[in-house]
Write a protein that holds these residues in place. Structure first.
Motif, short mmCIF file in Angstrom:
data_model
loop_
_atom_site.label_atom_id
_atom_site.label_comp_id
_atom_site.label_asym_id
_atom_site.label_seq_id
_atom_site.Cartn_x
_atom_site.Cartn_y
_atom_site.Cartn_z
N GLN A 82 -14.74 2.85 2.06
CA GLN A 82 -15.46 1.76 2.72
C GLN A 82 -16.93 2.11 2.79
O GLN A 82 -17.28 3.27 3.02
N LEU A 100 -17.12 5.89 4.12
CA LEU A 100 -15.94 6.36 4.83
C LEU A 100 -14.72 6.31 3.93
O LEU A 100 -14.59 5.40 3.10
N VAL A 102 -10.90 5.81 4.49
CA VAL A 102 -9.95 5.46 5.55
C VAL A 102 -8.57 5.95 5.10
O VAL A 102 -7.91 5.35 4.26
N PRO A 107 -10.75 6.90 9.88
CA PRO A 107 -11.94 6.93 9.05
C PRO A 107 -12.55 8.34 9.00
O PRO A 107 -12.83 8.93 10.04
#
Lengths: 123, 176
Positions: A82, A100, A102, A107
């Motif tokens: 992300q 990030l 996840v 996260p």
């Protein structure tokens, strides 16, 4: 969908981070504070024990970021990655935070190690 | 008959055209809908259209080198959201983050942020005449990112302007 990438997961203090495994030239054990080019404190925080290190080559010089634990390598696909929200880009001065991963709903911050080391040395 | 209808229609049309419309009163004093939250011991609000959701905070991922007023990010329905603590932005004590802490997700242009609050009041509709511009002494504190002040039977509501809030936060996050 792009190729999965390998990230190296590690811990500094109480927090976990991940970086591109290809940025890490070596994982070191039993390091001491007397060694040169040792980065013992960075924006990631201070390690508790700091007896592990991630060696990264930067401009032909090896630098070792001291960490507490190396948790392993994980293969991630782009749907597990992300971007950081735009407001984080606007408010966080460090360019070492790249996004990030996840993983299992948790996260984990992705860190560009060369940028982190460059920024830390500049300070 | 046709002529008469036409004449009547004409008079009616003229009368209707000059009559106040059903929304005339509203047009004269349009209502403003705000989304209110409690912060800094007072009532603050965003324009209701900017607030899409109220959520309980999930586990926060702290961001290295982030300013204190940006305590971290969390995932909500697969989206990563940044948390903004306005209390810390104006130099006050942080809002305690507990499992019951709630945040209003506000969006304006590129900015989308979860603003944590001491409590959430919800939607409030106020006559437009009860909304004024920002205070004249808007140079410091929360006043610098207000777009206006509204008043209702419960008192004053300070209306936050999200782009201005981000602009102030940005200025404060850049090391001098």
């Amino acid at each position: 969908m792009s190729e999965p990438i390998e990230i190296l997961m590690y811990q500094v203090g109480a927090r976990c981070f991940a970086s591109d495994v290809h940025d890490v030239r070596a994982i070191r054990h039993g390091i001491t504070n007397r060694e040169d080019a040792l980065i013992t404190s960075s924006a990631l925080g201070d390690p508790f024990l700091g007896d592990r290190g991630l060696t990264v080559e930067l401009d032909g010089v090896e630098n070792t970021l001291v960490v507490d634990q190396v948790l392993g390598v994980r293969l991630v696909t782009d749907h597990e990655l992300q971007r950081l929200p735009a407001i984080v880009d606007a408010l966080v001065p460090s360019r070492a935070l790249v996004g990030l991963a996840v993983l299992d709903d948790a996260p984990t911050l992705l860190i560009d190690l060369p940028t982190l080391i460059r920024e830390t040395k500049r300070q | 008959m046709a002529e008469s209808e036409g004449a009547r229609g004409g008079r009616l049309a003229a009368a209707v055209a000059s009559a106040p419309g059903p929304n005339a009163q509203a047009a004269a004093a349009p209502e403003v809908t705000l989304f209110c939250l409690e912060l800094l011991g007072g009532r603050y609000a965003f324009q209701a259209s900017l607030v899409t959701e109220v959520v309980r905070l999930g586990p926060l991922t702290r961001l290295p080198s982030a300013p204190a007023f940006l305590p971290g990010v969390f995932t909500h329905r697969g989206e990563v959201l940044a948390v903004l603590d306005i209390a810390q932005l104006v130099g006050r004590e942080p809002i305690a983050i507990t499992p019951s802490t709630r945040a209003a997700i506000a969006t304006s242009g590129a900015w989308r942020v979860a603003v944590i609050a001491e409590s959430i009041e919800g939607l409030v509709t106020i006559p437009g005449r009860n909304v004024e511009g920002p205070p004249a002494n808007a140079a410091s504190g929360p006043a610098e990112f207000l777009s206006g002040v509204a008043r209702d039977h419960r008192g004053t509501i300070a209306i936050l302007e999200l782009p201005r809030l981000v602009e102030v936060a940005r200025a404060r996050s850049i090391p001098a």
